[in-house]
Design a protein around this motif. Structure first.
Motif, mmCIF file in Angstrom:
data_model
loop_
_atom_site.group_PDB
_atom_site.id
_atom_site.type_symbol
_atom_site.label_atom_id
_atom_site.label_comp_id
_atom_site.label_asym_id
_atom_site.label_seq_id
_atom_site.Cartn_x
_atom_site.Cartn_y
_atom_site.Cartn_z
ATOM 1 N N ASP A 218 31.380 22.420 -43.708
ATOM 2 C CA ASP A 218 31.739 21.170 -44.386
ATOM 3 C C ASP A 218 31.024 19.987 -43.736
ATOM 4 O OD1 ASP A 218 33.445 22.840 -45.745
ATOM 5 O OD2 ASP A 218 35.291 21.888 -45.061
ATOM 6 N N GLN A 219 31.054 19.974 -42.405
ATOM 7 C CA GLN A 219 30.422 18.890 -41.661
ATOM 8 C C GLN A 219 28.911 18.872 -41.897
ATOM 9 O OE1 GLN A 219 31.204 19.031 -37.445
ATOM 10 N NE2 GLN A 219 30.027 17.174 -37.045
ATOM 11 N N ALA A 220 28.275 20.039 -41.868
ATOM 12 C CA ALA A 220 26.826 20.126 -42.077
ATOM 13 C C ALA A 220 26.442 19.616 -43.472
ATOM 14 C CB ALA A 220 26.346 21.562 -41.886
ATOM 15 N N VAL A 221 27.240 19.944 -44.470
ATOM 16 C CA VAL A 221 26.957 19.496 -45.832
ATOM 17 C C VAL A 221 27.166 17.988 -45.946
ATOM 18 C CG1 VAL A 221 27.684 19.657 -48.244
ATOM 19 C CG2 VAL A 221 27.450 21.728 -46.864
ATOM 20 N N GLN A 222 28.272 17.477 -45.409
ATOM 21 C CA GLN A 222 28.553 16.042 -45.475
ATOM 22 C C GLN A 222 27.465 15.219 -44.799
ATOM 23 O OE1 GLN A 222 30.686 13.968 -47.011
ATOM 24 N NE2 GLN A 222 31.385 15.762 -48.144
ATOM 25 N N GLU A 223 26.902 15.747 -43.710
ATOM 26 C CA GLU A 223 25.879 15.021 -42.952
ATOM 27 C C GLU A 223 24.475 15.227 -43.514
ATOM 28 O OE1 GLU A 223 26.180 15.871 -38.754
ATOM 29 O OE2 GLU A 223 28.327 15.436 -38.736
ATOM 30 N N GLY A 224 24.345 16.036 -44.571
ATOM 31 C CA GLY A 224 23.048 16.239 -45.193
ATOM 32 C C GLY A 224 22.143 17.176 -44.418
ATOM 33 N N ILE A 225 22.725 18.068 -43.621
ATOM 34 C CA ILE A 225 21.936 19.017 -42.835
ATOM 35 C C ILE A 225 21.511 20.200 -43.699
ATOM 36 C CG2 ILE A 225 21.915 20.482 -40.777
ATOM 37 C CD1 ILE A 225 22.143 17.443 -40.192
ATOM 38 N N VAL A 226 22.393 20.646 -44.581
ATOM 39 C CA VAL A 226 22.102 21.798 -45.438
ATOM 40 C C VAL A 226 22.929 21.682 -46.718
ATOM 41 C CG1 VAL A 226 23.898 23.311 -44.451
ATOM 42 C CG2 VAL A 226 21.804 24.323 -45.388
#
Length: 190
Positions: free
Chosen positions: A49-57
């Motif tokens: 969730d965090q990776a998606v919210q931060e635009g990482i993946v």
């Protein structure tokens, strides 16, 4: 060129594709002290969730086992899947993606299962072959709209996913972005 197309892209028999700057994802994994089995991390805690919210993946679920046409569209023209002869089935926006290594790549869930420097280097070597779904792109933040459906190629319709990318100042995905959305394409061809 502002539009890139790749044909016969497969899902590795797991119903997911992931889109991102893979070296940025590796740095993010290390920064957050996550295990090399990033797939297990992503399903067992809030890290995905965090990776998606931060635009990482960006994860794409519901990917059927078809050969896909993958389109990266950076042009200010009508996306391929919005043209009258195409069969649009999904249109989702609200995603953001950060690029820091001038590479944007579509890869499969299996890559996350042994997410080590050696495995990423091996993947990068494979992606140097022509026809692999990756593009060179300027570093920065991008808004991403995802279209899925079928495109007409010759006399046949082919399952397709199109990523419409536009530079943005926005740093996080929008609140209404659904990272569990299933991009299942109902293909009459397969």
């Amino acid at each position: 060129m502002m539009r890139y197309e790749f044909v016969e892209v497969l899902n590795d028999l797991i119903d997911y594709f992931l889109l991102g700057d893979i070296r940025l994802l590796q740095a993010w994994k290390e920064e957050h002290a996550l295990d090399d089995d990033l797939a297990s991390e992503f399903v067992s805690n809030e890290s995905s969730d965090q990776a998606v919210q931060e635009g990482i993946v960006i994860p794409l679920a519901g990917i059927e086992n078809y050969p896909y046409t993958i389109i990266f569209n950076l042009a200010d023209e009508t996306p391929e899947l919005l043209k009258p002869e195409s069969r649009l089935q999904h249109q989702r926006s609200g995603y953001v993606l950060r690029v820091e290594n001038r590479q944007l790549r579509l890869f499969t869930w299996r890559v996350l299962q042994n997410f080590t420097d050696a495995q990423i280097s091996a993947l990068e070597e494979r992606y140097r072959q022509p026809g692999r779904p990756q593009i060179d792109i300027d570093n920065g933040m991008y808004e991403v709209e995802i279209l899925a459906g079928e495109v007409l190629r010759g006399d046949d319709y082919e399952p397709a996913i199109e990523f419409v990318l536009k530079k943005t100042e926005r740093e996080h995905a929008t609140a209404d972005m659904d990272m569990n959305y299933r991009f299942t394409v109902d293909s009459q061809t397969y």
